[in-house]
Design a protein around this motif. Sequence first.
Motif, short mmCIF file in Angstrom:
data_model
loop_
_atom_site.label_atom_id
_atom_site.label_comp_id
_atom_site.label_asym_id
_atom_site.label_seq_id
_atom_site.Cartn_x
_atom_site.Cartn_y
_atom_site.Cartn_z
N LEU B 205 73.30 21.29 15.36
CA LEU B 205 71.84 21.20 15.33
C LEU B 205 71.19 22.53 15.69
N ILE B 206 71.67 23.13 16.81
CA ILE B 206 71.06 24.36 17.30
C ILE B 206 71.18 25.49 16.29
N SER B 207 72.38 25.63 15.67
CA SER B 207 72.55 26.80 14.81
C SER B 207 71.85 26.64 13.47
N ASN B 208 71.56 25.39 13.05
CA ASN B 208 70.89 25.22 11.76
C ASN B 208 69.37 25.11 11.86
N GLN B 209 68.84 25.16 13.07
CA GLN B 209 67.40 24.95 13.24
C GLN B 209 66.61 26.23 13.09
N THR B 210 65.55 26.21 12.31
CA THR B 210 64.65 27.36 12.28
C THR B 210 63.24 26.96 12.70
N ASN B 211 62.75 25.84 12.23
CA ASN B 211 61.43 25.38 12.64
C ASN B 211 61.45 23.86 12.70
N PRO B 212 61.43 23.26 13.89
CA PRO B 212 61.38 23.89 15.21
C PRO B 212 62.67 24.60 15.59
N THR B 213 62.56 25.53 16.53
CA THR B 213 63.75 26.14 17.11
C THR B 213 64.15 25.37 18.37
N ILE B 214 65.41 25.54 18.78
CA ILE B 214 65.90 24.90 20.01
C ILE B 214 66.36 25.99 20.96
N ALA B 215 65.78 26.04 22.16
CA ALA B 215 66.25 26.99 23.17
C ALA B 215 66.73 26.24 24.41
N PRO B 216 68.02 26.34 24.73
CA PRO B 216 68.52 25.64 25.93
C PRO B 216 68.20 26.47 27.17
N LEU B 217 67.76 25.81 28.23
CA LEU B 217 67.42 26.48 29.48
C LEU B 217 68.08 25.73 30.61
N ALA B 218 68.78 26.44 31.47
CA ALA B 218 69.43 25.76 32.60
C ALA B 218 68.75 26.18 33.89
N SER B 219 68.48 25.23 34.77
CA SER B 219 68.07 25.60 36.12
C SER B 219 68.96 24.79 37.05
N GLU B 220 68.94 25.12 38.34
CA GLU B 220 69.88 24.51 39.27
C GLU B 220 70.01 22.99 39.06
N LEU B 227 61.91 22.82 22.43
CA LEU B 227 61.75 22.74 20.98
C LEU B 227 60.41 23.39 20.63
N THR B 228 60.44 24.39 19.74
CA THR B 228 59.20 25.10 19.43
C THR B 228 58.94 25.08 17.93
N ALA B 229 57.79 24.55 17.57
CA ALA B 229 57.43 24.45 16.15
C ALA B 229 56.20 25.28 15.84
N LYS B 230 56.15 25.83 14.66
CA LYS B 230 55.00 26.59 14.19
C LYS B 230 54.40 25.78 13.05
N ALA B 231 53.09 25.52 13.11
CA ALA B 231 52.47 24.70 12.07
C ALA B 231 50.98 24.99 12.01
N ASN B 232 50.31 24.35 11.05
CA ASN B 232 48.88 24.60 10.91
C ASN B 232 48.03 23.78 11.87
N SER B 233 48.63 22.77 12.44
CA SER B 233 47.88 21.98 13.41
C SER B 233 48.85 21.46 14.48
N LEU B 234 48.25 21.06 15.59
CA LEU B 234 49.05 20.52 16.68
C LEU B 234 49.76 19.26 16.21
#
Lengths: 418, 418
Positions: B205-220, B227-234
């Motif tokens: 999933l992660i490697s094939n995604q362009t819009n939306p993109t997937i960024a994994p973030l780890a905290s303690e 998930l970040t999408a670019k579009a003409n409206s919310l």
Amino acid sequence: MKDIKAEIVSVGTELLLGQIVNTNATWISECLAEQGISVYYHTVVGDNKNRLTTIFSDADKRSDIVFITGGLGPTEDDLTREAFQKLSGLEIIEDEATIIKMEQISAKNNRTMTPNNRKQSHTFKGAMVLKNSVGIAPGIIVDYNNTLWIFMPGVPPREMKAIMMEEVIPYLTRKLKLDAVIHSRMLRFIGIGGESQLEHELQSLISNQTNPTIAPLASEGEVALRLTAKANSLREADKLIDGLENKITAIVGQYLYGYDQVNIGQKVFDLLKEQQLTIASAESLTGGAFAASIVDHQGASEVFNGAAVVYQSFSKAKALNIDEKLLETHGTVSKECAEAMSSQVKLTYQSTIGISFTGVAGPGQFENQEEGTVFISICDQDNSYNTQKFQFHGDRKTVRNRAVKKAYEMVYYQLKRE
Amino acid sequence: MKDIKAEIVSVGTELLLGQIVNTNATWISECLAEQGISVYYHTVVGDNKNRLTTIFSDADKRSDIVFITGGLGPTEDDLTREAFQKLSGLEIIEDEATIIKMEQISAKNNRTMTPNNRKQSHTFKGAMVLKNSVGIAPGIIVDYNNTLWIFMPGVPPREMKAIMMEEVIPYLTRKLKLDAVIHSRMLRFIGIGGESQLEHELQSLISNQTNPTIAPLASEGEVALRLTAKANSLREADKLIDGLENKITAIVGQYLYGYDQVNIGQKVFDLLKEQQLTIASAESLTGGAFAASIVDHQGASEVFNGAAVVYQSFSKAKALNIDEKLLETHGTVSKECAEAMSSQVKLTYQSTIGISFTGVAGPGQFENQEEGTVFISICDQDNSYNTQKFQFHGDRKTVRNRAVKKAYEMVYYQLKRE
């Protein structure tokens, strides 16, 4: 010594998107400050050749040394070298030693080197190549147009740090015969009011100072002054700072509690330990924040016996045996309740000092008391009380933080007297 | 939509000395990225009027919006307004509403306003003054030379953040009729192992995604995916994100506990409230950190009855009536002690759930247990126990933070089952 003007250019669109924090610039700045090199600008610019070239051109005009991190990797996005070539006209060539290193690594991992990989070996004709002991892409130093250009990889930061420590700093020390240091000392004050109050008292000193300089810094509930001296040796810098410190303490010395990284919590912790005293806290609005901040210190068990977080009226009665009639008559946000809490927690947790917090964290009033109203009470070794009422401003978290900070201030002055 | 060029100027010599990290620029960038506004430059410049004016002049030529933080305080070092005046020629005036606010605060605290204080009210003639709901110095918006100049305090960052969220973003939305959006949704997971585990499960999933993109973030102790999408409206962006979220939850949905800013503490707080349950904690190595994190939430008194911070063996006995023989036989870092603590705190503080922490924060062993060993015990409504032993790694603070986070995870799964 001539004042050397340096600046740092960090290259990477991910910085401009807010995806990572520019800790590289901070680290390099700290490193240069220790060497007596002044940094005048940090710039972050994306992976765009034209914008990069413009920034390099600005840097060329105003700085003696330019540190550039990022944009040296193997991808098409990495354009730092190309942008600098556009400015300087310098030829880009392969560094043979890097190519050999990369071939060896590829062979070891049974991989073929792609044309992109080779890009990481690129340097400028006539430039000095800096060994990267923890990665592939080397650093580069170019002396161009009377400015020293120092290129380093941006991620991972440990590659930049290794190149700085092992190559760049030794090089600069030789080249610039660095014998000047910038040295800082932080004086920490508590109980003085605020940043502008302190500045008011010291106005003439601050405006007439050039070396050392005085920078006032305020953080919630306390104030610090950073004295920064520039001199030919650490000893000389220290002497300059000593002189200025004496002038300052002649005016506001009674508020000075510590230096540099020693915060008020640490100071109180040390005093308790020295005087072989123990403390326990009864906390209502602070919810255990005072206790949690004490156990941050290693060896906390020597001075800290425990805490009763009595967030409810009935828990004040039940866990601390506070007379319910007292709570009914005076309310829980009262001097009387605060003193019952400080004496009872001292008793229950068998400490030499008891401290208590009761108040309104907000939002909104409680028991007809404004939000931000806080009572802090100390019940000391002789069972006498020091109880004060405060009015703090800000959100829940700020009110609680201010209360904890104020408590340390009260305990500090109490222990200092003894 | 026209591409809006923005840049951020951070003012403060302490940034150039490497004493603090420029997290403000990162935060503003992230915030603007979500609005579809492109940031082209970050600049850091010291408290020097000429250099500031030069940077403002560069910004004037290349950007549509300039965000400036810092240099608006009460001291002589604060020169941001003066530098902008030098560029623009705009008159500096006092903002009356700010003066009134400052006078009220001074009166309340029985302090006199110094001339320096008044400086914080300074704005430009014709400028829009932006309310600072958590501090004194207001923000300022000036429309000058076809560029929008937005000034905000730099420290503490929460003042800048409040002004951005409450004033600047709503203003920009109206003014620029922002119609292309970059929208993000954070999915929060707990109990899944680690970032690489999650990434492994979602690799394709992660490697094939362009819009939306997937960024994994780890905290303690927990993991999130942005998930970040670019579009003409919310709405359109939300739809794109919904589709991707469905694919993700089909694989790891059982670990998902919340979205965006809802952390596990907030989630547990909400569940306790929904289920009308109350909690009390008995804390040894955590020193009240669990309690302090619960009272962060507004309305904490509905779910939180209190805590006994029993940092010493004798305080466990005295404040929680734990049988001293049990402590002698099993030690304080034991399942038995943890369960005695969770049941006794439940009783003493009359809550429906009791939770306890006992362990070794370190450095070094204690009672023959390794540092990082922690027992967490829940005593629930039916007086049955859920007690677990953990081995955490890291310094004192990390071990305590991990313990608190793990406790939330345990309570979360317990409440979800019910």
